[in-house]
Design a protein around this motif. Structure first.
Motif, PDB file in Angstrom:
ATOM      1  N   MET A 170      -0.465   0.982  14.859  1.00 26.99           N
ATOM      2  CA  MET A 170      -0.490  -0.395  15.363  1.00 26.99           C
ATOM      3  C   MET A 170       0.728  -0.630  16.266  1.00 26.99           C
TER       4      MET A 170
ATOM      5  N   PRO B 225      -5.302   6.277   2.677  1.00 26.67           N
ATOM      6  CA  PRO B 225      -5.580   6.963   1.412  1.00 26.67           C
ATOM      7  C   PRO B 225      -6.640   8.033   1.645  1.00 26.67           C
TER       8      PRO B 225
ATOM      9  N   ALA C 251       3.842   0.958  14.355  1.00 26.21           N
ATOM     10  CA  ALA C 251       3.758   1.204  12.910  1.00 26.21           C
ATOM     11  C   ALA C 251       2.635   2.198  12.639  1.00 26.21           C
TER      12      ALA C 251
ATOM     13  N   LEU D  50       4.460   3.691   5.377  1.00 23.16           N
ATOM     14  CA  LEU D  50       4.609   3.338   6.799  1.00 23.16           C
ATOM     15  C   LEU D  50       5.754   4.083   7.480  1.00 23.16           C
TER      16      LEU D  50
ATOM     17  N   GLU E 158       0.516   3.960   9.586  1.00 27.38           N
ATOM     18  CA  GLU E 158       0.207   3.930   8.144  1.00 27.38           C
ATOM     19  C   GLU E 158      -0.640   5.131   7.768  1.00 27.38           C
TER      20      GLU E 158
ATOM     21  N   LEU F 144       7.079  -6.024   7.134  1.00 31.36           N
ATOM     22  CA  LEU F 144       6.234  -4.868   6.809  1.00 31.36           C
ATOM     23  C   LEU F 144       6.920  -3.963   5.785  1.00 31.36           C
TER      24      LEU F 144
ATOM     25  N   ASP G  35      -3.544   4.947  10.694  1.00 30.82           N
ATOM     26  CA  ASP G  35      -3.706   3.780  11.563  1.00 30.82           C
ATOM     27  C   ASP G  35      -2.404   3.621  12.340  1.00 30.82           C
TER      28      ASP G  35
ATOM     29  N   ASN H 290      -0.696   4.853   2.147  1.00 27.60           N
ATOM     30  CA  ASN H 290      -0.333   3.483   2.519  1.00 27.60           C
ATOM     31  C   ASN H 290       1.148   3.306   2.851  1.00 27.60           C
TER      32      ASN H 290
ATOM     33  N   MET I  29      -4.284  -1.054   1.784  1.00 29.00           N
ATOM     34  CA  MET I  29      -3.881  -1.069   3.187  1.00 29.00           C
ATOM     35  C   MET I  29      -2.672  -1.988   3.361  1.00 29.00           C
ATOM     36  N   THR I  30      -1.669  -1.478   4.059  1.00 30.43           N
ATOM     37  CA  THR I  30      -0.449  -2.265   4.262  1.00 30.43           C
ATOM     38  C   THR I  30      -0.513  -3.050   5.583  1.00 30.43           C
ATOM     39  N   LEU I  31      -0.973  -2.396   6.636  1.00 31.02           N
ATOM     40  CA  LEU I  31      -1.088  -3.084   7.933  1.00 31.02           C
ATOM     41  C   LEU I  31      -2.363  -3.920   7.946  1.00 31.02           C
TER      42      LEU I  31
ATOM     43  N   GLU J 177       6.401  -5.326   2.459  1.00 32.89           N
ATOM     44  CA  GLU J 177       5.048  -5.031   1.976  1.00 32.89           C
ATOM     45  C   GLU J 177       4.937  -3.604   1.442  1.00 32.89           C
ATOM     46  N   ALA J 178       5.578  -2.674   2.167  1.00 34.94           N
ATOM     47  CA  ALA J 178       5.344  -1.250   1.895  1.00 34.94           C
ATOM     48  C   ALA J 178       6.220  -0.685   0.775  1.00 34.94           C
TER      49      ALA J 178
ATOM     50  N   ARG K  78      -5.567  -5.629   9.447  1.00 39.87           N
ATOM     51  CA  ARG K  78      -6.492  -5.483  10.569  1.00 39.87           C
ATOM     52  C   ARG K  78      -6.385  -6.702  11.488  1.00 39.87           C
TER      53      ARG K  78
END
Lengths: 193, 193
Positions: free
Chosen positions: A163, A184, A179, A129, A181, A13, A161, A127, B1-3, A16-17, B5
């Motif tokens: 998770m 936006p 996590a 984290l 996030e 992750l 969000d 976006n 979106m990083t996480l 990704e971020a 769904r």
């Protein structure tokens, strides 16, 4: 193995971020492994601010990140993060609990952890984290876990969000990941027609 | 979106677990979207067996997978999976709840779901996955969710990893994922020395 364990999944992750040039925070430097990993992701043009309250951890991290001038070490509490970090940040990572191979009586505590998480989400870019790896097997760990979970469950879904990634058939309270996030902003201005 | 769904993350795991030529199961064909996705992963040299108790779902899936002879449709209960599937399988996917756009009174039920999950894990090859997407917002959904969670938490950690992926700050009971991976057998024969 097909399912990623909690720590490798956390690193995925972060990959990704975080992009080159980003600012990121290691809220619990510990032995500096995450700090070094983050320094690799931001590159020399980025910034990594790493916190630890223990001198021992700061020294171990200093040795590990030699030659990475983008890393700034803060020997102090992550609950004072906003004094040291100029946002927005792409990611903040927490490894709660005690310093591996250190004094197991020195642990992160609910109050300062919640303060630091609150500051972290305020610093996040869109976006970005906040990743919190929660260990609850040690004494005092259950209380901190419950406090963090209560806090993150209440984060407004319009803006964040949240998770949870967890292995649920293991004994001995293995670590799990939460996590957060930052969503936006919606475009408030709409074109008529 | 990083996480990711829940549904895209489930697809990512299927991509990890399934290779060309594999045998896989769609335990709840529904409108056939997952069946088609699985057919793409196994290719014409693999096998996809898709179950649904509703004629309507089987017909919708049949239309969607035209031209994919590797798909075998079973109009019947996934609780009879072992009669139709020749293992080992790389993956079994469940989308619990009701048929989207169908009769919401016809739902998957705890008893047959648990029977089907039990058969699924028996069919798994090493590092194969059973993926269960759980919707609990509908009437009867809470009971099924609790029964499944109780079952999977008790799966022995020597043979299976059970992971839960869930967004925890949302209202209205969003779907979440439970993934079961079969661990490789340990090599019992050890070289002395």
């Amino acid at each position: 193995m097909t399912l990623q364990r909690v720590l490798p999944f956390t690193k995925s992750l972060l990959e990704e971020a975080v992009s080159e040039g980003d600012t990121v925070v290691d809220a619990t430097a510990g032995n500096g492994h995450d700090t070094l990993f983050l320094a690799g992701l931001t590159g020399p043009g980025g910034k990594v601010i790493a916190f630890d309250i223990q001198e021992e951890a700061i020294e171990a991290t200093r040795l590990r990140v030699e030659g990475h001038p983008q890393v700034k070490l803060v020997h102090g509490s992550h609950a004072e993060m906003v004094r040291h970090v100029d946002g927005p940040v792409a990611a903040v990572v927490f490894n709660l609990g005690y310093l591996p191979k250190g004094d197991h009586a020195i642990i992160t505590k609910s109050d300062s952890t919640l303060t630091a998480i609150e500051q972290s989400i305020g610093l996040l870019k869109e976006n970005g984290l906040v990743l919190i790896v929660i260990y609850s097997g040690h004494e005092g760990g259950g209380e901190e876990r419950d406090a963090v979970m209560e806090y993150v469950r209440e984060l407004p879904q319009a803006f964040f969000d949240v998770m949870k990634y967890e292995f649920i058939n293991q004994r001995h309270s293995p670590p799990f990941l939460v996590a957060i996030e930052k969503k936006p902003k919606r475009n408030k201005q709409r074109t008529e027609g």
